[in-house]
Design an enzyme around this catalytic site. Structure first.
Site, short mmCIF file in Angstrom:
data_model
loop_
_atom_site.label_atom_id
_atom_site.label_comp_id
_atom_site.label_asym_id
_atom_site.label_seq_id
_atom_site.Cartn_x
_atom_site.Cartn_y
_atom_site.Cartn_z
N GLU A 62 0.79 -1.23 0.00
CA GLU A 62 0.00 0.00 0.00
C GLU A 62 0.83 1.29 0.00
OE1 GLU A 62 -2.69 -0.55 3.30
OE2 GLU A 62 -3.45 -2.43 2.49
N ASN A 89 1.74 -4.90 -3.28
CA ASN A 89 0.36 -5.31 -2.98
C ASN A 89 -0.44 -4.09 -2.59
OD1 ASN A 89 -1.52 -7.54 -2.39
ND2 ASN A 89 -1.27 -6.99 -0.24
N HIS A 143 -10.56 -5.74 -1.99
CA HIS A 143 -11.58 -5.52 -0.96
C HIS A 143 -12.71 -4.76 -1.65
CE1 HIS A 143 -9.12 -7.06 2.22
NE2 HIS A 143 -8.11 -6.28 1.87
N GLU A 149 -6.51 -10.52 -1.42
CA GLU A 149 -7.28 -10.32 -0.18
C GLU A 149 -8.78 -10.18 -0.48
OE1 GLU A 149 -5.63 -7.10 2.20
OE2 GLU A 149 -3.58 -7.70 1.74
N ASP A 165 -12.54 -9.89 -0.66
CA ASP A 165 -13.81 -9.96 0.07
C ASP A 165 -14.77 -8.97 -0.56
OD1 ASP A 165 -12.87 -7.54 1.26
OD2 ASP A 165 -12.35 -8.53 3.15
#
Ligand code: G2I
Length: 474
Positions: A170, A211, A247, A275, A277
């Site tokens: 990030e 990432n 996300h 990741e 979701d």
């Protein structure tokens, strides 16, 4: 760079270079008449293995050690694993030179015992960074040294056992500008190249990734990654892949996801969805759960369509343990298992995308004979609430006794209940009939009520069973 590194990957799975050969084997298998169809309960990892694909989950240390059902799903469904928090800086090096390997070692042992490919997460990140680093006031040389000894210690300790590292996490803002972190502010943008080189030194076999979130579509932030990746590769910096966290918000999978993955692949990089979701405003209804399943399917399909997209990791397993409600109050249910550990439509969507049967379809139709449940919070105060649960028995024949059950996602506990016999074990509540209301005709409705305590988020349960059969929440 990437090609040589791929060749040396110490993954449990064959390198993607073998994909062509595997595809040929699969094609031959398809030609065999009467090949046994995949069973409805074929674990995701078996389906993924068959296509040289990685299906992973983020595993929280406390859940692995404290929740046998979680650990069982983690082991049986996934061929890849990421530590949710155990390898982060504040966990492994909370004060300078003092290392705590307990959770990270336990995670690595779990992954090894279950033959899972490990994604290391994460070496250099502005968050979950102890204040001795972020507020240390170090000059560039000293901070670079601190970064190097941290990377050496962590990536070095697990060298040969970690297939991929999220080396830098990030580093950009959503508008594509550099994020103000102690690393950027002190070292400039060169900290990314430095960190990648240090990681390659510490573990020459791991594939090294950057990432981030909100880089799934083509936008200012993913453009910044594209430029950075191209520059790093041109300079010979050891960068192997881009992790797109994903996300996502329900119904908002970027339409250009596959195109975006492809453009990074065309640079010679691998891509992983790291990741995944998909969050929903709570309580989630059936339509939203079906939309969520379509979203999971779209992400899987986009990754599977690009040869260099190596796998998809889901950020957790069961909804009850997701980070989402803590950070986005009122939103939740982002994962692939309901709070009672039954698979959600999103689970079946992954299963189907991987070539499995897809279970009851992207929205499980209630079984005939099932029930409908209406759960209502009638009154709520800071520490407690009063609720009412009405179920309608849709089966063809009358019941002569019943047991209704659900699991509370956020620590609620029954203090008293009426119109039934109430019990709670952990988060699971069971109400069975009172002496006078056990007989329920087909189509009949029974209403029960309770007082309960809560400690903050009073998230409603989303899954109910009546005499062991799944109900529809209305
Ligand atoms: O925020 C979601 C993810 C975004 N990308 C990087 C991931 O590493 C990040 O994961 C989350 C974890 O899922 C959370 O579990 O990172 C959070 C921290 O930024 C994690 O939350 C922390 C809480 O903030 C702490 O209070 C808690 O002690 O989890 C810790 C361990 O449960």
């Amino acid at each position: 760079m990437s090609e040589t590194r791929r060749g040396r990957r110490l993954s449990r799975l064959p390198a993607r270079a073998l994909r062509g050969a595997l595809a040929a084997v699969a094609a031959a298998a398809l030609a065999v008449p009467l090949a046994a169809p995949a069973q409805a309960d074929t674990p995701l990892r078996e389906l993924a293995d068959a296509r040289d694909f990685e299906i992973g989950a983020a595993l929280g240390a406390g859940y692995l050690s404290g929740d046998a059902r979680f650990a069982d799903l983690a082991a049986t469904q996934f061929n890849a694993a990421t530590a949710e928090n155990a390898m982060k800086w504040d966990t492994v090096q909370p004060s300078r030179g003092q290392f705590n390997w307990r959770d990270a070692d336990a995670f690595m042992d779990f992954a090894a015992a279950n033959d899972q490919t490990v994604r290391g997460h994460t070496l250099v990140w502005h968050s979950q960074l102890p204040s001795w680093v972020s507020n240390g006031g170090f000059g560039a040389a000293e901070l670079r040294g601190i970064m190097e000894s941290h990377i050496d210690a962590v990536a070095g300790r697990y060298a040969g056992r970690v297939a991929y590292w999220d080396v830098v996490n990030e580093p950009f803002n959503d508008d594509g500008s550099w994020r103000n972190s102690v690393f950027y502010n002190t070292l400039g943008e060169g900290f990314v190249a430095d960190a990648l080189r240090m990681a390659a030194e510490a573990d020459p076999n791991a594939e090294l990734y950057l990432n981030d979130y909100n880089i799934e579509g083509i936008n200012a932030k993913s453009n910044a990654y594209y430029e950075l990746a191209r520059d790093l590769l041109a300079q010979g910096v050891p960068l192997d892949g881009i992790g797109m966290q994903a996300h996502l918000i329900n119904g908002q999978v970027p339409a250009d996801l596959q195109r975006n993955i492809q453009r990074f692949a065309d640079l010679g990089l691998d891509v992983a969805i790291t990741e995944l979701d998909v969050r929903i405003p709570m309580p989630a209804d059936q339509n939203e759960l079906q939309q969520q399943a379509r979203d999971y399917r779209a992400v899987l399909d986009a990754c599977l369509a690009v040869d260099r997209c190596i796998g998809v990791t889901v950020w957790g397993i069961v909804d009850r343990y997701s980070w989402v409600p803590d950070v986005f109050p009122g939103q939740g249910a982002p994962l692939i298992y309901f709070d009672d550990y039954t698979p959600k439509p999103s689970y079946y969507a992954i299963q189907e995308a991987l070539g499995g049967p897809g279970g009851p379809g992207p929205g499980p139709d209630p079984e005939p004979g099932a029930c409908e449940v209406d759960y209502t919070v009638q009154n709520q105060w800071s520490t407690g609430f009063t609720g009412q649960v009405a179920f309608t028995h849709n089966g063809a024949s009358a019941l002569s006794g019943w047991e209704l059950s659900w699991s509370w996602p956020s620590g609620q506990r029954v203090s008293s209940g009426w119109s039934g016999t109430w019990a709670q074990s952990g988060s699971t509540v069971t109400v069975s009939n009172a002496a006078w209301n056990g007989a329920v005709p087909a189509g009949g409705t029974v209403t029960v009520g309770f007082n309960a305590t809560h400690s903050g988020g009073n998230t409603a349960p989303t899954a109910f069973t009546l005499n062991g059969q799944a109900c529809t929440a209305v």
